[in-house]
Design a protein around this motif. Structure first.
Motif, PDB file in Angstrom:
ATOM      1  N   ALA A 111       0.834  -1.208   0.000  1.00 21.26           N
ATOM      2  CA  ALA A 111       0.000   0.000   0.000  1.00 21.26           C
ATOM      3  C   ALA A 111       0.865   1.254   0.000  1.00 21.26           C
ATOM      4  CB  ALA A 111      -0.943  -0.003   1.203  1.00 21.26           C
ATOM      5  N   ILE A 112       1.901   1.260   0.814  1.00 22.94           N
ATOM      6  CA  ILE A 112       2.796   2.418   0.876  1.00 22.94           C
ATOM      7  C   ILE A 112       3.515   2.605  -0.450  1.00 22.94           C
ATOM      8  CG2 ILE A 112       4.905   3.332   1.944  1.00 22.94           C
ATOM      9  CD1 ILE A 112       3.918   1.980   4.582  1.00 22.94           C
ATOM     10  N   LEU A 113       4.027   1.517  -1.027  1.00 19.49           N
ATOM     11  CA  LEU A 113       4.728   1.613  -2.304  1.00 19.49           C
ATOM     12  C   LEU A 113       3.804   2.129  -3.403  1.00 19.49           C
ATOM     13  CD1 LEU A 113       6.832  -1.663  -2.182  1.00 19.49           C
ATOM     14  CD2 LEU A 113       7.691   0.683  -1.974  1.00 19.49           C
ATOM     15  N   THR A 114       2.566   1.685  -3.403  1.00 21.78           N
ATOM     16  CA  THR A 114       1.597   2.158  -4.403  1.00 21.78           C
ATOM     17  C   THR A 114       1.325   3.642  -4.214  1.00 21.78           C
ATOM     18  OG1 THR A 114       0.598  -0.036  -4.562  1.00 21.78           O
ATOM     19  CG2 THR A 114      -0.733   1.838  -5.310  1.00 21.78           C
ATOM     20  N   GLU A 115       1.110   4.064  -2.965  1.00 23.89           N
ATOM     21  CA  GLU A 115       0.868   5.484  -2.682  1.00 23.89           C
ATOM     22  C   GLU A 115       2.046   6.333  -3.143  1.00 23.89           C
ATOM     23  OE1 GLU A 115       0.194   5.707   1.526  1.00 23.89           O
ATOM     24  OE2 GLU A 115      -1.634   4.510   1.407  1.00 23.89           O
ATOM     25  N   GLN A 116       3.251   5.870  -2.871  1.00 24.74           N
ATOM     26  CA  GLN A 116       4.439   6.628  -3.257  1.00 24.74           C
ATOM     27  C   GLN A 116       4.602   6.681  -4.769  1.00 24.74           C
ATOM     28  OE1 GLN A 116       7.546   4.768  -0.930  1.00 24.74           O
ATOM     29  NE2 GLN A 116       7.116   6.064   0.838  1.00 24.74           N
ATOM     30  N   ALA A 117       4.291   5.588  -5.464  1.00 24.35           N
ATOM     31  CA  ALA A 117       4.384   5.578  -6.928  1.00 24.35           C
ATOM     32  C   ALA A 117       3.389   6.548  -7.535  1.00 24.35           C
ATOM     33  CB  ALA A 117       4.153   4.165  -7.459  1.00 24.35           C
ATOM     34  N   VAL A 118       2.177   6.583  -7.005  1.00 27.70           N
ATOM     35  CA  VAL A 118       1.163   7.513  -7.501  1.00 27.70           C
ATOM     36  C   VAL A 118       1.604   8.948  -7.244  1.00 27.70           C
ATOM     37  CG1 VAL A 118      -1.196   8.335  -7.100  1.00 27.70           C
ATOM     38  CG2 VAL A 118      -0.758   5.884  -7.319  1.00 27.70           C
ATOM     39  N   GLU A 119       2.137   9.193  -6.061  1.00 25.10           N
ATOM     40  CA  GLU A 119       2.602  10.545  -5.732  1.00 25.10           C
ATOM     41  C   GLU A 119       3.743  10.978  -6.660  1.00 25.10           C
ATOM     42  OE1 GLU A 119       4.862  12.560  -2.002  1.00 25.10           O
ATOM     43  OE2 GLU A 119       3.091  11.356  -1.521  1.00 25.10           O
ATOM     44  N   ARG A 120       4.702  10.078  -6.911  1.00 22.29           N
ATOM     45  CA  ARG A 120       5.802  10.402  -7.841  1.00 22.29           C
ATOM     46  C   ARG A 120       5.279  10.684  -9.246  1.00 22.29           C
ATOM     47  NH1 ARG A 120       8.186   5.874  -5.966  1.00 22.29           N
ATOM     48  NH2 ARG A 120       9.387   6.258  -4.119  1.00 22.29           N
ATOM     49  N   ALA A 121       4.340   9.860  -9.693  1.00 24.40           N
ATOM     50  CA  ALA A 121       3.778  10.051 -11.044  1.00 24.40           C
ATOM     51  C   ALA A 121       3.046  11.388 -11.121  1.00 24.40           C
ATOM     52  CB  ALA A 121       2.833   8.907 -11.380  1.00 24.40           C
ATOM     53  N   HIS A 122       2.327  11.725 -10.077  1.00 20.56           N
ATOM     54  CA  HIS A 122       1.598  12.999 -10.059  1.00 20.56           C
ATOM     55  C   HIS A 122       2.568  14.182 -10.062  1.00 20.56           C
ATOM     56  CE1 HIS A 122      -1.507  15.916  -9.220  1.00 20.56           C
ATOM     57  NE2 HIS A 122      -0.811  16.347  -8.184  1.00 20.56           N
ATOM     58  N   ARG A 123       3.615  14.079  -9.250  1.00 21.90           N
ATOM     59  CA  ARG A 123       4.624  15.157  -9.232  1.00 21.90           C
ATOM     60  C   ARG A 123       5.286  15.296 -10.591  1.00 21.90           C
ATOM     61  NH1 ARG A 123       6.755  13.438  -3.786  1.00 21.90           N
ATOM     62  NH2 ARG A 123       8.132  12.188  -5.083  1.00 21.90           N
ATOM     63  N   GLY A 124       5.554  14.162 -11.235  1.00 19.93           N
ATOM     64  CA  GLY A 124       6.171  14.189 -12.558  1.00 19.93           C
ATOM     65  C   GLY A 124       5.259  14.815 -13.598  1.00 19.93           C
ATOM     66  N   ALA A 125       3.965  14.527 -13.496  1.00 18.00           N
ATOM     67  CA  ALA A 125       2.995  15.080 -14.447  1.00 18.00           C
ATOM     68  C   ALA A 125       2.827  16.569 -14.238  1.00 18.00           C
ATOM     69  CB  ALA A 125       1.649  14.370 -14.296  1.00 18.00           C
ATOM     70  N   VAL A 126       2.844  16.996 -12.973  1.00 18.36           N
ATOM     71  CA  VAL A 126       2.687  18.424 -12.678  1.00 18.36           C
ATOM     72  C   VAL A 126       3.926  19.191 -13.124  1.00 18.36           C
ATOM     73  CG1 VAL A 126       2.517  20.085 -10.774  1.00 18.36           C
ATOM     74  CG2 VAL A 126       1.096  18.041 -10.767  1.00 18.36           C
ATOM     75  N   ALA A 127       5.103  18.594 -12.966  1.00 16.90           N
ATOM     76  CA  ALA A 127       6.349  19.259 -13.322  1.00 16.90           C
ATOM     77  C   ALA A 127       6.535  19.354 -14.841  1.00 16.90           C
ATOM     78  CB  ALA A 127       7.532  18.534 -12.716  1.00 16.90           C
ATOM     79  N   ALA A 128       5.886  18.474 -15.575  1.00 22.58           N
ATOM     80  CA  ALA A 128       6.063  18.444 -17.035  1.00 22.58           C
ATOM     81  C   ALA A 128       5.304  19.533 -17.738  1.00 22.58           C
ATOM     82  CB  ALA A 128       5.599  17.089 -17.573  1.00 22.58           C
TER      83      ALA A 128
END
Length: 76
Positions: free
Chosen positions: A59-76
């Protein structure tokens, strides 16, 4: 309606805080595993445990992956 005595309330609060602190510590530790090789290592470790034992880590790994993907999408 039941009334919880002060000792019970304090005990429950202490248990909740300890569980929260343990989860935050685990989140920080898992957050350090960011590369594909890191993730493969964690997956190998988690794979040695039962589904119930691995549930929180997954669950933690999934939450962190989603957060990283979201940060990457916002930064792009």
């Amino acid at each position: 309606m039941s009334i919880i005595d002060t000792t019970t309330a304090r005990t429950r609060l202490a248990q909740w805080r300890a569980a929260r602190d343990a989860r935050l510590r685990l989140e920080r530790e898992l957050g350090a595993y960011v590369t594909a090789a890191d993730r493969a290592e964690i997956d190998a470790i988690v794979g040695r445990h039962t589904v119930d034992e691995a549930r929180e880590v997954e669950a933690i790994l999934t939450e962190q992956a989603v957060e990283r993907a979201h940060r990457g999408a916002v930064a792009a």
